[in-house]
Scaffold this active site. Structure first.
Site, PDB file in Angstrom:
ATOM      1  CD1 TRP A   9      -2.403  -1.735  -0.030  1.00  0.00           C
ATOM      2  CD2 TRP A   9      -3.410  -0.799   1.746  1.00  0.00           C
ATOM      3  NE1 TRP A   9      -3.674  -2.270   0.076  1.00  0.00           N
ATOM      4  CE2 TRP A   9      -4.312  -1.715   1.158  1.00  0.00           C
ATOM      5  CE3 TRP A   9      -3.817  -0.098   2.882  1.00  0.00           C
ATOM      6  CZ2 TRP A   9      -5.595  -1.933   1.662  1.00  0.00           C
ATOM      7  CZ3 TRP A   9      -5.089  -0.323   3.393  1.00  0.00           C
ATOM      8  CH2 TRP A   9      -5.967  -1.229   2.781  1.00  0.00           C
ATOM      9  CE  LYS A  10       4.495   1.058  -4.387  1.00  0.00           C
ATOM     10  NZ  LYS A  10       5.035   1.467  -5.677  1.00  0.00           N
ATOM     11  CG  HIS A  92       9.694  -0.826  -2.790  1.00  0.00           C
ATOM     12  ND1 HIS A  92       9.739   0.318  -3.545  1.00  0.00           N
ATOM     13  CD2 HIS A  92       8.675  -1.563  -3.274  1.00  0.00           C
ATOM     14  CE1 HIS A  92       8.772   0.261  -4.450  1.00  0.00           C
ATOM     15  NE2 HIS A  92       8.110  -0.860  -4.296  1.00  0.00           N
ATOM     16  CB  SER A 207       2.620  -1.507 -14.271  1.00  0.00           C
ATOM     17  OG  SER A 207       3.100  -0.181 -14.026  1.00  0.00           O
ATOM     18  N   GLY A 228       1.344  -2.751  -6.288  1.00  0.00           N
ATOM     19  CA  GLY A 228       1.212  -1.446  -5.638  1.00  0.00           C
ATOM     20  C   GLY A 228      -0.189  -0.894  -5.820  1.00  0.00           C
ATOM     21  N   GLY A 229      -0.355  -0.002  -6.780  1.00  0.00           N
ATOM     22  CA  GLY A 229      -1.614   0.724  -6.954  1.00  0.00           C
ATOM     23  C   GLY A 229      -2.854  -0.154  -7.002  1.00  0.00           C
TER      24      GLY A 229
HETATM   25  P1  13P Z   1       2.673  -0.532  -8.946  1.00  0.00           P
HETATM   26  O1  13P Z   1       1.914  -1.845  -8.961  1.00  0.00           O
HETATM   27  O2  13P Z   1       1.817   0.620  -8.519  1.00  0.00           O
HETATM   28  O3  13P Z   1       3.392  -0.321 -10.225  1.00  0.00           O
HETATM   29  O4  13P Z   1       3.792  -0.671  -7.805  1.00  0.00           O
HETATM   30  C1  13P Z   1       4.595  -1.807  -7.772  1.00  0.00           C
HETATM   31  C2  13P Z   1       5.359  -1.798  -6.503  1.00  0.00           C
HETATM   32  O5  13P Z   1       6.238  -0.971  -6.320  1.00  0.00           O
HETATM   33  C3  13P Z   1       5.011  -2.787  -5.487  1.00  0.00           C
HETATM   34  O6  13P Z   1       5.970  -2.840  -4.471  1.00  0.00           O
END
Ligand code: 13P
Length: 247
Positions: A9-10, A92, A207, A228-229
């Site tokens: 989720w960052k 990361h 992605s 991520g997103g």
């Molecule tokens: P995204 O899926 O948003 O490109 O991010 C990938 C990521 O950095 C997961 O750690």
């Protein structure tokens, strides 16, 4: 080997975001793969409560290399564990870039995680410039050698291949490019760790979306994804989990 759908989720999410977890658990009470969500540290404990007794596990996004001490603002592996985490993302590319984390530091953090009983999800990935220069496998090999400490096994380590240029950009390597790097990582781990390496799961990240997950999961030596997103929305992540469960 149990496949793994991991969400990072960052720096996103507040208490209200836990509704997405409730929705995810309603979608997938018993997926054929393991689900992991790594929320910001502020949500670890309430997420762990929600995840208890379900197919979902919880992880941190970073930890300090020391067990405790005068490190204002940092969090130790034991604290993550105490809050309900079973794993922690380390190295990361955003931490390598934003906080100057080196391979050596990542390896120290991985040992701290292991000491606390956490699985280290160690991230590797080349920049666009490195790929364009034909240096991808050299870069991945060096990161692997430097960031993964001795004694790695499937019980304490997951590796995530995340090309820096694919993160948050909507750009994804070709399936052949993913296959080349995952095969290289697999062979490198086998050469260094022998039979113990066989159970180390290799995730692709960068992605990953509902629209491309299924084809990525068909690539040899891809045992899951670090998302991520698309992990922020239960419907998107749920579709990725379903694709992995079906793979
Ligand atoms: P995204 O899926 O948003 O490109 O991010 C990938 C990521 O950095 C997961 O750690």
């Amino acid at each position: 080997m149990r496949r793994l759908a991991a969400g990072n989720w960052k720096m996103n999410g507040v208490s209200a975001s836990l509704d997405e977890i409730r929705a995810l658990l309603a979608l997938h009470s018993d997926p054929a793969c393991e689900m992991l969500i790594c929320p910001p540290a502020t949500l670890l404990a309430p997420l762990a409560v929600l995840a208890a007794g379900t197919a979902l596990s919880v992880g941190g996004q970073d930890c300090h290399q020391n067990a405790s001490g005068a490190h204002t603002g940092d969090i130790s592996a034991a604290m993550l564990k105490d809050a309900g985490a079973g794993s922690v993302i380390l190295g990361h590319s955003e931490r390598r870039a934003d906080h100057g984390e080196t391979d050596q530091l990542v390896a120290q953090k991985a040992l701290a995680a292991r000491e606390a009983g956490l699985v280290a999800v160690i991230c590797l990935g080349e920049t666009e410039g490195e790929r364009d220069a034909g240096r991808t496998l050299d870069v991945i090999g060096a990161q692997l050698a430097g960031s993964v400490p001795d004694g790695a096994s499937g019980a304490n380590t997951v590796i995530a291949y995340e090309p820096v240029w694919a993160i948050g950009t909507g750009r994804v390597p070709t399936l052949d490019q993913i296959a080349e790097v995952h095969d290289f990582i697999s062979r490198s781990l086998n050469a260094r760790f022998g039979t113990a390496a066989g159970a180390i799961r290799l995730l692709y990240g960068g992605s990953v979306k509902p629209s491309n997950a299924a084809e990525i999961f068909e690539v040899p030596h891809v045992h899951g994804a670090l998302v991520g997103g698309a992990s922020l929305k239960a419907s998107d992540f749920g579709t990725i989990v379903a694709a992995l469960s079906a793979a």
